[in-house]
Design an enzyme around this catalytic site. Structure first.
Site: not given
Length: 224
Positions: A64, A115, A205
């Site tokens: 921002d 990525t 994961r």
């Protein structure tokens, strides 16, 4: 840092997240809490995870105007994160103000190129050059801005490490040999990233969705 593996804990339920950490904390060096976790659980959730006794990496990717990002950095002082991310594309003034507003023991690192993106994505966004070129440009800007380091894929970390000898490099999107890439497009193994100069290895994961998360984390740790 004795164990560079940070578990990416993006789970919808706080109790499930805490239970997962208890299973694997002997094989990881820290916990990465991203936007999904933070938006779901807020500061309370961060404090709860901190009770597990591991360093906290707040992957909020702040982006921002400089004043707003500085205010956000000040607002999270009480959470005592070890690492916080901002977007390098926010520019030098934003990165300088983010670092100035960070806690004394907090490393501020700049996200260069996600990525999940590749050359075609850069071209569609109007960015010239290769992913390597783009990451190197933003790494140079982050260093000039006084940040501690950057976030980049394992495909670029070796080159960045040569350019920025004392930088702190966070590498996400890692996949152990034989693992599915999922939505990641520029992956390497944890061992390769570490050998190329990564300071922190972010792994989600392959650990969190494994049938035996503790065994998966132990196996990754053994390769390092």
């Amino acid at each position: 840092m004795s164990n560079p593996v940070f578990l990416a804990l993006d789970v919808p339920r706080l109790d499930a997240g805490k239970a997962l950490i208890e299973k694997v904390k002997g094989h990881i060096g820290g916990v990465k809490l991203g936007m999904e976790f933070f938006y779901a659980h807020g500061a309370h959730g961060v404090h709860e995870i901190a009770h597990c006794g591991l360093p906290i990496f707040l992957d909020l990717k702040l982006h921002d105007i400089p004043n707003t990002v500085a205010g956000a950095m000040q607002a999270i002082h009480t959470l005592e994160p070890a690492i916080v991310t901002v977007h390098a594309s926010g520019g030098q003034a934003m990165m300088e103000d983010a670092k100035a507003a960070a806690g004394e023991n907090c490393k501020v690192v700049a996200v260069t190129m996600l990525t999940s993106l590749d050359q075609r994505d850069l071209t569609k966004a109007g960015v010239t050059g290769t992913p390597h070129d783009h990451v190197m440009r933003l790494a140079e800007l982050a260093e000039a801005s006084g940040l501690d380091g950057i976030v980049c894929s394992g495909q670029e970390v070796g080159a960045v490490h040569k350019q920025w000898k004392h930088g702190f490099f966070v590498v996400p999107g890692l996949r152990p040999a034989g693992s599915a890439a999922g939505d990641q497009k520029r992956t390497v193994t944890p061992r390769q990233a570490r050998d190329d100069g990564a300071s922190v290895l972010v792994i989600g994961r392959p650990i969190s969705r494994a049938l035996d998360p503790a065994e998966a984390a132990r196996a990754i740790e053994a390769t390092l």
